[in-house]
Design an enzyme around this catalytic site. Structure first.
Site, PDB file in Angstrom:
ATOM      1  N   LYS A  50       0.832  -1.118  -0.068  1.00  0.00           N
ATOM      2  CA  LYS A  50       0.125   0.023  -0.067  1.00  0.00           C
ATOM      3  C   LYS A  50       0.657   1.185  -0.070  1.00  0.00           C
ATOM      4  O   LYS A  50       0.521   2.061  -0.692  1.00  0.00           O
ATOM      5  CB  LYS A  50      -1.036  -0.029   1.294  1.00  0.00           C
ATOM      6  CG  LYS A  50      -1.485   1.409   1.415  1.00  0.00           C
ATOM      7  CD  LYS A  50      -2.418   1.176   2.531  1.00  0.00           C
ATOM      8  CE  LYS A  50      -2.005   1.789   3.861  1.00  0.00           C
ATOM      9  NZ  LYS A  50      -1.793   3.226   4.086  1.00  0.00           N
ATOM     10  N   ASN A  51       2.002   1.131   0.925  1.00  0.00           N
ATOM     11  CA  ASN A  51       2.703   2.505   1.030  1.00  0.00           C
ATOM     12  C   ASN A  51       3.606   2.614  -0.251  1.00  0.00           C
ATOM     13  O   ASN A  51       4.028   3.847  -0.406  1.00  0.00           O
ATOM     14  CB  ASN A  51       3.413   2.582   2.301  1.00  0.00           C
ATOM     15  CG  ASN A  51       2.495   2.406   3.556  1.00  0.00           C
ATOM     16  OD1 ASN A  51       1.163   3.405   3.302  1.00  0.00           O
ATOM     17  ND2 ASN A  51       3.079   2.417   4.842  1.00  0.00           N
ATOM     18  N   ARG A 151       1.109  14.814  12.771  1.00  0.00           N
ATOM     19  CA  ARG A 151       1.352  14.643  11.410  1.00  0.00           C
ATOM     20  C   ARG A 151       1.454  15.686  10.662  1.00  0.00           C
ATOM     21  O   ARG A 151       0.593  15.856   9.630  1.00  0.00           O
ATOM     22  CB  ARG A 151       0.683  13.561  11.122  1.00  0.00           C
ATOM     23  CG  ARG A 151       0.645  12.205  11.804  1.00  0.00           C
ATOM     24  CD  ARG A 151      -0.092  10.947  11.150  1.00  0.00           C
ATOM     25  NE  ARG A 151       0.630  10.326  10.224  1.00  0.00           N
ATOM     26  CZ  ARG A 151       0.126   9.323   9.609  1.00  0.00           C
ATOM     27  NH1 ARG A 151      -1.039   8.571   9.737  1.00  0.00           N
ATOM     28  NH2 ARG A 151       0.953   8.550   8.630  1.00  0.00           N
ATOM     29  N   ASP A 337       4.383   0.951  12.075  1.00  0.00           N
ATOM     30  CA  ASP A 337       3.245   0.031  11.358  1.00  0.00           C
ATOM     31  C   ASP A 337       3.131  -1.174  11.838  1.00  0.00           C
ATOM     32  O   ASP A 337       2.031  -2.017  11.493  1.00  0.00           O
ATOM     33  CB  ASP A 337       3.184   0.107   9.840  1.00  0.00           C
ATOM     34  CG  ASP A 337       2.827   1.522   9.105  1.00  0.00           C
ATOM     35  OD1 ASP A 337       2.195   2.329  10.123  1.00  0.00           O
ATOM     36  OD2 ASP A 337       2.766   1.727   8.166  1.00  0.00           O
TER      37      ASP A 337
HETATM   38  C1  UD1 Z   1       5.240   7.263   8.656  1.00  0.00           C
HETATM   39  C2  UD1 Z   1       5.933   6.004   8.625  1.00  0.00           C
HETATM   40  C3  UD1 Z   1       6.033   5.168   7.689  1.00  0.00           C
HETATM   41  C4  UD1 Z   1       4.654   4.724   8.069  1.00  0.00           C
HETATM   42  C5  UD1 Z   1       3.563   5.859   7.846  1.00  0.00           C
HETATM   43  C6  UD1 Z   1       1.976   5.284   8.092  1.00  0.00           C
HETATM   44  C7  UD1 Z   1       8.333   6.195   9.526  1.00  0.00           C
HETATM   45  C8  UD1 Z   1       9.670   6.992   9.612  1.00  0.00           C
HETATM   46  N1  UD1 Z   1       7.385   6.789   8.726  1.00  0.00           N
HETATM   47  O1  UD1 Z   1       5.212   7.886   7.300  1.00  0.00           O
HETATM   48  O2  UD1 Z   1       6.778   4.050   7.979  1.00  0.00           O
HETATM   49  O3  UD1 Z   1       4.190   3.613   6.712  1.00  0.00           O
HETATM   50  O4  UD1 Z   1       3.879   6.463   8.705  1.00  0.00           O
HETATM   51  O5  UD1 Z   1       1.989   4.724   9.635  1.00  0.00           O
HETATM   52  O6  UD1 Z   1       8.309   5.269  10.466  1.00  0.00           O
HETATM   53  N2  UD1 Z   1       7.266  14.908  10.381  1.00  0.00           N
HETATM   54  C9  UD1 Z   1       7.112  16.295  10.643  1.00  0.00           C
HETATM   55  N3  UD1 Z   1       6.942  17.305   9.568  1.00  0.00           N
HETATM   56  C10 UD1 Z   1       6.605  16.681   8.288  1.00  0.00           C
HETATM   57  C11 UD1 Z   1       6.594  15.045   8.021  1.00  0.00           C
HETATM   58  C12 UD1 Z   1       6.609  14.441   9.298  1.00  0.00           C
HETATM   59  O7  UD1 Z   1       7.493  16.791  11.715  1.00  0.00           O
HETATM   60  O8  UD1 Z   1       6.450  17.429   7.359  1.00  0.00           O
HETATM   61  C13 UD1 Z   1       7.218  13.876  11.454  1.00  0.00           C
HETATM   62  C14 UD1 Z   1       5.970  13.131  11.568  1.00  0.00           C
HETATM   63  O9  UD1 Z   1       5.026  14.006  12.767  1.00  0.00           O
HETATM   64  C15 UD1 Z   1       6.547  11.894  12.450  1.00  0.00           C
HETATM   65  C16 UD1 Z   1       7.913  11.724  11.553  1.00  0.00           C
HETATM   66  O10 UD1 Z   1       8.235  13.086  11.266  1.00  0.00           O
HETATM   67  O11 UD1 Z   1       6.796  12.152  13.614  1.00  0.00           O
HETATM   68  C17 UD1 Z   1       7.727  10.683  10.456  1.00  0.00           C
HETATM   69  O12 UD1 Z   1       6.923  11.063   9.674  1.00  0.00           O
HETATM   70  P1  UD1 Z   1       6.806  10.711   8.271  1.00  0.00           P
HETATM   71  O13 UD1 Z   1       7.670   9.630   7.873  1.00  0.00           O
HETATM   72  O14 UD1 Z   1       6.713  11.684   7.365  1.00  0.00           O
HETATM   73  O15 UD1 Z   1       5.376  10.039   8.483  1.00  0.00           O
HETATM   74  P2  UD1 Z   1       4.893   9.248   7.146  1.00  0.00           P
HETATM   75  O16 UD1 Z   1       5.160   9.581   5.780  1.00  0.00           O
HETATM   76  O17 UD1 Z   1       3.404   9.356   7.459  1.00  0.00           O
END
Ligand code: UD1
Length: 455
Positions: A50-51, A151, A337
């Protein structure tokens, strides 16, 4: 270039009709009932990731040429939601039930992702990079709060700004506009490892002028898969799988075909399922190399895992599971996840295990539900101590995110009596045919549609 116009699309008549609003609402009230106490034995086909798939679809908008994907998890609500958003933007697409998907973004008449869709699925913000890169503008609703934490998308926006984009916020929408000559390359050091920001900025950079260097980039297998697909489209990318990715912008990208990697989170979820119930399950068409951070702790806990060609055989012989500690981290660390599912496994272990969540600040929503089933868990800040109990008891439970929901299904498989998991809309977002896959291995699982419940 591969001629997709004459691809095997005509041979299989079974197409999936996308009506996201209807489809999402129809199943949002369904429940899953699980009768605990049976082992899992048999075969489970693993779906495309999915991701990775969501990001591939977004990337398909970087060109007007036809793109074909195989192993696309077309049964997932998230895929159908994103497909519907892209259709509204003018992208032509066909989803076939055997996982072949055809996408062509020839005429895009809108570069806006509306609130209604972004709020349902945060990954919709990933349309921003491709739209900005190719058309010089993108307007995306701010995703807002989410049940697993705030997020934010500041890292995505800072990346686009560094490439010359002007970013404004109007009435809850982020509008990004490229400068007159288009985006330019930049050196971007992410202060935090972010999967989404790495992917979004990488996509935009493929069509920027000059070189972009992403430092402290995420290294997830899904990013490598996306980068490899972009390279097939003509992008110049190096350093995939390392924390420094270099992208040399090109004027145009072109069509291609791509087979999507297997879903490591689905694979890991079923591994944990077998760990809990005992039995032997062959997970078809998947890999172990992207799950080393799970396989180590599972082996410590007494599970055997072996690769056989494209399959992975998971076995537990009924000996007690042993408690072990895990901490979620960016890849190659333990995946956030898989945290909820692993915690469910620990509830039945001998001794205790500690789970520390470092990625999201509010990702223990499954804890109160597991406690209602008899689990012994103490949460302190971002850590949870799980002391093994002799048995869990079936209960009515509910979870507000995808992985938490599946962790409750897993708990139900070993609980005494019946467990009912409510709000399974979340499960439909990320697990294809979960009930059928478990049933085929002997689990007593039943989906009750909201209509049946009313009758
Ligand atoms: C994250 C997970 C990914 C998982 C997905 C769904 C990690 C590193 N990433 O990806 O494996 O499949 O969730 O559950 O494990 N953040 C910021 N600013 C931003 C973007 C992110 O502060 O612009 C922070 C988030 O709040 C979080 C961290 O960075 O604490 C990681 O976020 P990110 O990897 O971007 O999240 P997803 O892409 O959703």
């Amino acid at each position: 270039m591969h001629n997709l116009k004459h691809s095997p699309l005509v041979e299989a008549p079974e197409f999936i009709v996308i009506d996201p609003h209807k489809a999402m609402m129809a199943s949002s009230l369904d429940k899953i009932r699980v009768q605990g106490g049976t082992q899992l034995n048999g075969e489970i086909p693993i779906s495309g990731a999915k991701n990775a798939a969501l990001k591939h679809l977004c990337a398909a908008m970087l060109t007007g040429d036809p793109i074909q994907f195989t192993n696309m998890p077309v049964g997932l609500k998230d895929i159908q939601t994103l497909a519907a958003l892209m259709k509204e933007m003018g992208v032509e697409m066909t989803l076939r039930s055997d996982g072949v998907m055809f996408v062509q973004a020839k005429d895009i008449h809108s570069t806006e992702a509306p609130y209604d869709l972004v709020r349902r699925m945060r990954a919709s913000v990933l349309v921003m990079g491709p739209l900005l890169g190719r058309f010089g503008e993108a307007t995306v609703s701010l995703p807002g709060g989410c049940s697993i934490g705030t997020r934010p998308i500041d890292l995505h926006l800072d990346g686009f700004r560094a490439m010359g984009a002007d970013i404004t916020l109007e009435e809850g929408y982020v509008k990004a506009t490229a400068p007159a000559g288009g985006l330019h390359g930049a050196k971007i050091l992410f202060p935090k490892v972010s999967v989404g920001a790495t992917e979004n900025v990488m996509m935009a950079a493929t069509l920027a002028k000059g070189e972009t260097v992403l430092m402290n980039a995420a290294r997830e297998p899904e990013i490598i898969d996306q980068g490899e697909a972009l390279i097939k489209m003509g992008a110049k990318i190096s350093g995939l799988g390392t924390s420094e990715i270099r992208i040399e912008g090109v004027p145009h990208l072109h069509g291609m075909t791509h087979d999507i990697i297997p879903d490591r989170i689905e694979t890991g979820t079923f591994m944990i399922g077998v760990a809990l119930t005992g039995g032997t399950v062959t997970l078809k068409h998947t890999r172990t190399d992207f799950l080393t951070s799970l396989i180590g702790p599972l082996q410590q806990a007494g599970v055997t895992i072996e690769e056989s060609g494209e399959d992975v055989i998971v076995h537990r012989n009924g000996k007690p599971l042993v408690g072990t500690d895990i901490m979620t981290e960016p890849y190659p660390g333990f995946a956030t996840d898989l945290q909820a599912q692993f915690m469910t496994m620990l509830t039945m272990c001998e001794g205790a295990g500690m789970v520390t969540e470092t990625i999201f600040e509010n990702r223990f929503m499954h804890v109160p539900e597991l406690q209602r089933m008899g689990a012994d868990i103490t949460v302190q800040g971002n850590s949870a101590i799980v002391r093994g109990v002799k048995k869990l008891k079936g209960a009515e439970v509910m979870a507000t995110d995808l992985r938490a929901s599946v962790s409750l299904i897993l708990a139900g498989l070993v609980a005494e009596g019946e467990t009912t998991v409510d709000r399974i809309y979340h499960l439909d977002r990320g697990y294809e045919n979960l009930v059928d896959k478990l049933e085929a291995c002997g689990a007593k699982v039943f989906r009750e549609s909201s209509r049946q419940a009313e009758e």
